[in-house]
Design an enzyme around this catalytic site. Structure first.
Site, PDB file in Angstrom:
ATOM      1  N   SER A  32      22.209  -1.777  39.633  1.00 31.71           N
ATOM      2  CA  SER A  32      20.903  -1.135  39.746  1.00 31.71           C
ATOM      3  C   SER A  32      20.254  -1.611  41.038  1.00 31.71           C
ATOM      4  CB  SER A  32      20.052  -1.454  38.508  1.00 31.71           C
ATOM      5  OG  SER A  32      18.880  -0.668  38.503  1.00 31.71           O
ATOM      6  N   HIS A  88      22.087   3.085  39.255  1.00 33.60           N
ATOM      7  CA  HIS A  88      20.870   3.747  38.777  1.00 33.60           C
ATOM      8  C   HIS A  88      20.203   4.510  39.921  1.00 33.60           C
ATOM      9  CE1 HIS A  88      20.348   0.725  35.237  1.00 33.60           C
ATOM     10  NE2 HIS A  88      21.135   1.723  34.924  1.00 33.60           N
ATOM     11  N   ASP A 141      20.563  -2.857  31.225  1.00 35.16           N
ATOM     12  CA  ASP A 141      21.563  -1.812  31.054  1.00 35.16           C
ATOM     13  C   ASP A 141      22.914  -2.366  31.496  1.00 35.16           C
ATOM     14  OD1 ASP A 141      22.668   0.706  30.522  1.00 35.16           O
ATOM     15  OD2 ASP A 141      22.410   1.352  32.604  1.00 35.16           O
TER      16      ASP A 141
END
Length: 348
Positions: free
Chosen positions: A21, A48, A139
């Site tokens: 991310s 992401h 995540d």
């Protein structure tokens, strides 16, 4: 009973899944530079990016090592290539092919890391190497747990080496990680692991059916768990709680999935939008009162002072709402706060 046939491809290829991310572009590029074009593994990358345009395949391809492209639904998995999750699509790894879906967001992200890791682990078992890099919140932790549970190997970037330490810290806290390394150390290890491991020998599990059966499994688990007094921030539906090792997750019938930490951040965003709507309504009320105050000054029945008082009242009521938005909010993982200007900007 239908018998699943193992394809030769599944026996011969290894799968590397990489999730990142905030700060992930530089980390991914550093790893790819160290991977040879002859690598006998397919590499899958989810970063992401939300629905924003992504030039990541171009950036990776111009490094001159492995070829890279945004994944295409149904294309064949091949060694020596990097498949990048395209904007606003989950990328999953099925038996011999790549699948894309605009299914429900997981952990407020699409593409999300967990679906890619989970599908690879359930299809290719011990032939999978999972890598978690820099990023906020967690995540990828649940997906890495699945990789480990199916016999795969797990690698996590050293949190002290990461722009965003939360994702690596969460993975280390909730998964029995095999390796914790700085980014420059990851590529040499991947090359070594792929060379040393025999796919046929590495297989352990991983013959679980994917696709529809995964969805059925999720639904079955959903119906067995009692709903909690928390609703889905995305759709407002009832949520069920589940435990994946030490990780707590919440899911709804639509398919939105959250870890507890990301649920907390999602709740803040929902509250923020509601408070902003209230502030807008008060501002519009004040503006209406200002217009009517000016009109009253021209001789209307209601005195200008009454309109002015109502206008001032509306302005005054925005102050506590503004304070609610701008204050700092505690984030239980101890790795930061959630507040204005710091709310999950990497999970767009």
């Amino acid at each position: 009973m239908e018998i699943m046939m193992r394809s030769p491809l599944r026996e011969q290829i290894q799968i590397i899944v990489i999730g990142a991310s905030a700060g992930g572009v530089d980390a991914i590029r550093t790893i790819v530079v160290g991977l040879p074009a002859t690598l006998s593994a397919a590499v899958f990358v989810t970063l992401h990016i939300g629905s924003h345009k992504s030039d990541l395949p171009w950036l990776l391809g111009r490094l001159g090592t492995m070829s890279a492209s945004h994944a295409v639904h149904g294309e064949e998995i091949r060694a020596g290539h990097i498949f990048v999750a395209p904007p606003d699509h989950h990328m999953t790894v099925e038996s011999g092919k790549v699948c894309l879906t605009k299914g429900p967001r997981e952990n407020m992200a699409r593409p999300a890391i967990d679906p890619m890791f989970r599908s690879a682990a359930r299809t290719y078992g011990a032939n999978v190497i999972g890598v978690i890099l820099t990023g906020g919140l967690n995540d990828g932790t649940a997906g890495l747990y699945e990789v480990k549970a199916q016999g795969g190997l797990t690698i996590v970037q050293d949190p002290s080496d990461a722009v965003g330490a939360s994702m690596p810290k969460s993975a280390i806290a909730n998964v029995a990680v095999d390796y914790v390394l700085t980014v420059p150390e990851i590529a040499p290890l991947l090359v070594q692991l792929v060379a040393e491991r025999s796919p046929a020998e590495a297989r352990k599990g991983g013959d679980q059916a994917t696709g529809d059966s995964q969805e059925k499994g999720m639904t079955a688990q959903f119906t067995l768990n009692h709903p909690v007094a928390v609703t889905c921030p995305d759709c407002g539906g009832a949520l069920r709680r589940s435990e994946l090792g030490s990780l707590t997750q919440f899911s709804c019938h639509i398919g939105h999935v959250y870890t507890a930490e990301i649920m907390l951040a999602a709740q803040f965003l929902t509250m923020e939008r509601s408070v902003e709507q209230a502030m807008r309504s008060l501002s519009e009320r004040a503006e209406l009162c200002r217009i009517m105050m000016e009109k009253a000054q021209e001789g209307e029945a209601i005195s200008p002072a009454r309109w002015q008082d109502a206008m001032s009242e509306a302005f005054d009521q925005t102050a506590p709402l503004r304070e609610l938005l701008t204050r700092e909010w505690i984030h239980p993982d101890g790795d930061g706060i959630v507040g204005q200007g710091s709310v999950i900007t990497d999970l767009a």
